[in-house]
Write an enzyme that holds these catalytic residues in place. Structure first.
Site, short mmCIF file in Angstrom:
data_model
loop_
_atom_site.label_atom_id
_atom_site.label_comp_id
_atom_site.label_asym_id
_atom_site.label_seq_id
_atom_site.Cartn_x
_atom_site.Cartn_y
_atom_site.Cartn_z
N MET A 176 -40.58 5.64 -30.57
CA MET A 176 -39.25 5.08 -30.33
C MET A 176 -39.06 4.67 -28.87
O MET A 176 -38.53 3.60 -28.59
CB MET A 176 -38.18 6.11 -30.72
CG MET A 176 -36.78 5.56 -30.65
SD MET A 176 -35.53 6.81 -31.01
CE MET A 176 -35.83 7.12 -32.74
N ARG B 70 -29.28 -24.62 -46.06
CA ARG B 70 -28.78 -23.45 -45.35
C ARG B 70 -27.34 -23.72 -44.93
O ARG B 70 -26.43 -23.06 -45.38
CB ARG B 70 -29.69 -23.14 -44.16
CG ARG B 70 -29.43 -21.79 -43.55
CD ARG B 70 -30.34 -21.51 -42.37
NE ARG B 70 -30.12 -22.41 -41.24
CZ ARG B 70 -30.65 -22.23 -40.02
NH1 ARG B 70 -31.44 -21.20 -39.79
NH2 ARG B 70 -30.41 -23.08 -39.05
N TYR C 190 -48.45 9.97 -32.88
CA TYR C 190 -48.07 10.31 -34.24
C TYR C 190 -49.18 10.00 -35.24
O TYR C 190 -49.88 9.00 -35.11
CB TYR C 190 -46.81 9.53 -34.65
CG TYR C 190 -45.54 10.08 -34.05
CD1 TYR C 190 -45.14 11.40 -34.30
CD2 TYR C 190 -44.75 9.29 -33.24
CE1 TYR C 190 -43.97 11.90 -33.75
CE2 TYR C 190 -43.58 9.78 -32.69
CZ TYR C 190 -43.19 11.10 -32.94
OH TYR C 190 -42.04 11.58 -32.40
N LYS D 45 -27.18 -19.37 -28.73
CA LYS D 45 -26.72 -18.39 -29.72
C LYS D 45 -27.42 -17.05 -29.49
O LYS D 45 -28.42 -16.98 -28.76
CB LYS D 45 -26.99 -18.92 -31.13
CG LYS D 45 -28.46 -19.16 -31.44
CD LYS D 45 -28.64 -20.01 -32.71
CE LYS D 45 -30.11 -20.21 -33.01
NZ LYS D 45 -30.33 -21.22 -34.06
C1 LIG Z 1 -31.24 -22.21 -33.65
C2 LIG Z 1 -30.93 -23.63 -33.89
C3 LIG Z 1 -31.36 -24.62 -32.99
C4 LIG Z 1 -32.35 -24.32 -31.89
O1 LIG Z 1 -33.60 -24.16 -32.49
P1 LIG Z 1 -34.92 -23.83 -31.65
O2 LIG Z 1 -36.00 -23.83 -32.67
O3 LIG Z 1 -34.70 -22.49 -31.04
O4 LIG Z 1 -35.07 -24.90 -30.62
C5 LIG Z 1 -30.90 -25.91 -33.18
N1 LIG Z 1 -30.09 -26.23 -34.22
C6 LIG Z 1 -29.69 -25.31 -35.12
C7 LIG Z 1 -28.81 -25.72 -36.24
C8 LIG Z 1 -30.10 -23.98 -34.99
O5 LIG Z 1 -29.71 -23.08 -35.90
#
Ligand SMILES: *Cc1c(COP(=O)(O)O)cnc(C)c1O
Length: 344
Positions: free
Chosen positions: A290, A128, A242, A33
Site C-alpha cells: 500500500m 458515448r 507479501y 478534465k
Molecule cells: C478526454 C477528451 C479529449 C482529450 O483527449 P486526449 O486523448 O487526452 O487528447 C478530447 N475530447 C473529448 C471529448 C474527451 O473526452
C-alpha cells in the site's frame, strides 16, 4: 519526510501545447478534465493560458467553476457533460459553455439559460456522448437558430492511425455538419496526429500536453522521486514482501521505498516495474504494498536518498505498460500524498 516528490514541469507542458499547436493551422484548445489529468487544473490551466490557450475543456460544470477561478475571465471553458439538471447556476455564474449532448439537454438549456453560450456534441459513431444522426437531423434547425458556438465530436480509435473507424467517423461528422456555419472540432491528441483532414477549426488535446502517448515526441512533464526508507542485505533463500513473492537466488541488496498502490502505483505492475538511479535500472522485487515498494539496489555501491520511478528515462507510459494500463490512468491516479513541486 517520507513522502515522494512529484515534480511537474509547467515549461514542458507549455512546450507540448506549442508543439501540438504548430502541427495545425487552427487554434489549439486544452483539455484539463480530472483536475488537469491529475496535475492540478488550476496550475495547468494558468500555464496553458499564459502559453496562449484560449479554449479549455472540462468534464463537469464543477470542474469548470474551479478552472474559472484559476484562469479568470477571457478563455472559454466548455463542459463535455453538457447541461445536466442542477447545473444552470454554476454554468451561468462561471460563464461556462455546456456542450449539449441530447435534445433533452437542449430543451433544459433553453429553458434555464436562454441566450447563454452553448456548443453541440454529436455522436459520429463512438456511442458515448452526443446527439445521434437522426436526433440531430430532427433538431438541427432549432439548435442552429440558437447560435451554438461550437459543434464537436470525438474519435474512438485515433490512437490507431490506420483504423478504419477514423475515416468512418470523419465522414459521418462531415455529413452531419455539412453546410453548417459554426466552428467545428473533432481532434484530441490522436486526431491532431492524423493530419489536416481531422483538424477542422479547433483541436482539443489532453494527454499529449501532459507528455503522454500517442504524442510520442512530447517533452516529459512529470517525474516521481521516491525516498528510500531502509536498505538491507537479503541472503540466498530469503524472501521479500507479501506472499514471499520474491525469493533471493543470489545475495541481494534491497531498498524499501516510500510509495505504493495507495499513491497510484498500481499493484498490478508488481515485479515488472523498475526504478532508475544514475543511469542504472533497478528492478522492483515482489509485490507492491500500500505504501511501499521493495527494489533491488544490488547494482548500487551507494544507495541514494531517492530512486526515480517516472522521469526522462522512464515515462508515464512505460509505467502504465508494466501495470497493463494506459498513461492516462497512471496520471489521473497519482496520489494525494506526494509533495508536489511545480517548475515554471
Ligand atoms: C478526454 C477528451 C479529449 C482529450 O483527449 P486526449 O486523448 O487526452 O487528447 C478530447 N475530447 C473529448 C471529448 C474527451 O473526452
Amino acid at each position: 519526510m517520507s513522502n515522494a516528490t512529484l515534480t511537474i514541469d509547467l515549461n514542458a507542458l507549455a512546450a507540448n501545447w506549442r508543439a501540438l499547436d504548430r502541427m495545425t493551422d487552427v487554434p489549439t484548445g486544452a483539455v484539463v478534465k480530472a483536475d488537469g489529468y491529475g496535475l492540478d487544473a488550476g496550475r495547468v490551466g494558468r500555464a496553458l493560458a499564459d502559453a496562449g490557450a484560449r479554449h479549455f475543456f472540462v468534464a463537469a460544470a464543477e470542474e469548470g467553476a474551479i478552472l474559472r477561478r484559476a484562469i479568470g475571465e477571457g478563455p472559454e471553458i466548455s463542459v463535455f457533460s453538457g447541461h445536466m439538471a442542477g447545473d444552470a447556476e454554476i454554468i451561468r455564474s462561471a460563464r461556462l459553455t455546456p456542450l449539449i449532448n441530447s435534445v433533452d439537454q437542449l430543451l433544459l438549456h433553453v429553458e434555464m439559460l436562454a441566450g447563454h453560450r452553448f456548443g453541440i456534441q454529436l455522436d459520429s459513431g463512438m456511442n458515448r456522448l452526443g446527439m445521434e444522426p437522426s436526433e440531430w437531423a430532427a433538431v438541427r434547425a432549432i439548435a442552429l437558430a440558437q447560435e451554438p458556438t461550437l459543434i464537436m465530436s470525438h474519435l474512438a480509435c485515433a490512437d490507431t492511425p490506420d483504423h478504419p473507424m477514423n475515416a468512418q467517423q470523419l465522414a459521418t461528422f462531415r455529413d452531419m455538419t455539412e453546410g453548417v456555419d459554426v466552428p467545428r472540432s473533432l481532434a484530441a491528441t490522436g486526431g491532431i496526429l492524423l493530419g489536416p483532414d481531422y483538424h477542422f477549426d479547433l483541436t482539443r488535446p489532453g494527454v499529449g500536453l501532459y507528455g503522454g502517448l500517442p504524442f510520442a515526441q512530447a517533452t516529459p512533464v512529470v517525474s516521481l522521486d521516491v525516498p528510500v526508507i531502509q536498505v538491507r542485505d537479503v541472503a540466498v533463500g530469503e524472501t521479500v514482501g507479501y506472499a514471499n513473492a520474491f525469493v533471493a537466488k543470489t545475495p541481494t541488496k534491497v531498498a524499501t521505498v516510500a510509495a505504493g498502490y495507495a499513491d497510484g502505483l498500481i499493484r498490478a505492475m508488481g515485479g515488472q516495474a523498475s526504478f532508475r538511479h544514475a543511469g542504472q535500472t533497478l528492478p522492483a522485487l515482489g509485490r507492491v504494498s500500500m505504501d511501499m515498494i521493495t527494489v533491488d539496489v544490488t547494482a548500487l555501491e551507494d544507495v541514494p536518498d531517492h530512486l526515480q520511478l517516472i522521469g526522462p528515462e522512464q515515462t508515464v507510459d512505460q509505467v502504465a505498460e508494466w501495470a497493463g494500463t494506459i498513461g492516462y490512468e497512471i496520471l489521473t491516479s497519482l496520489g494525494g500524498r506526494y509533495a508536489r513541486v511545480y517548475l515554471s
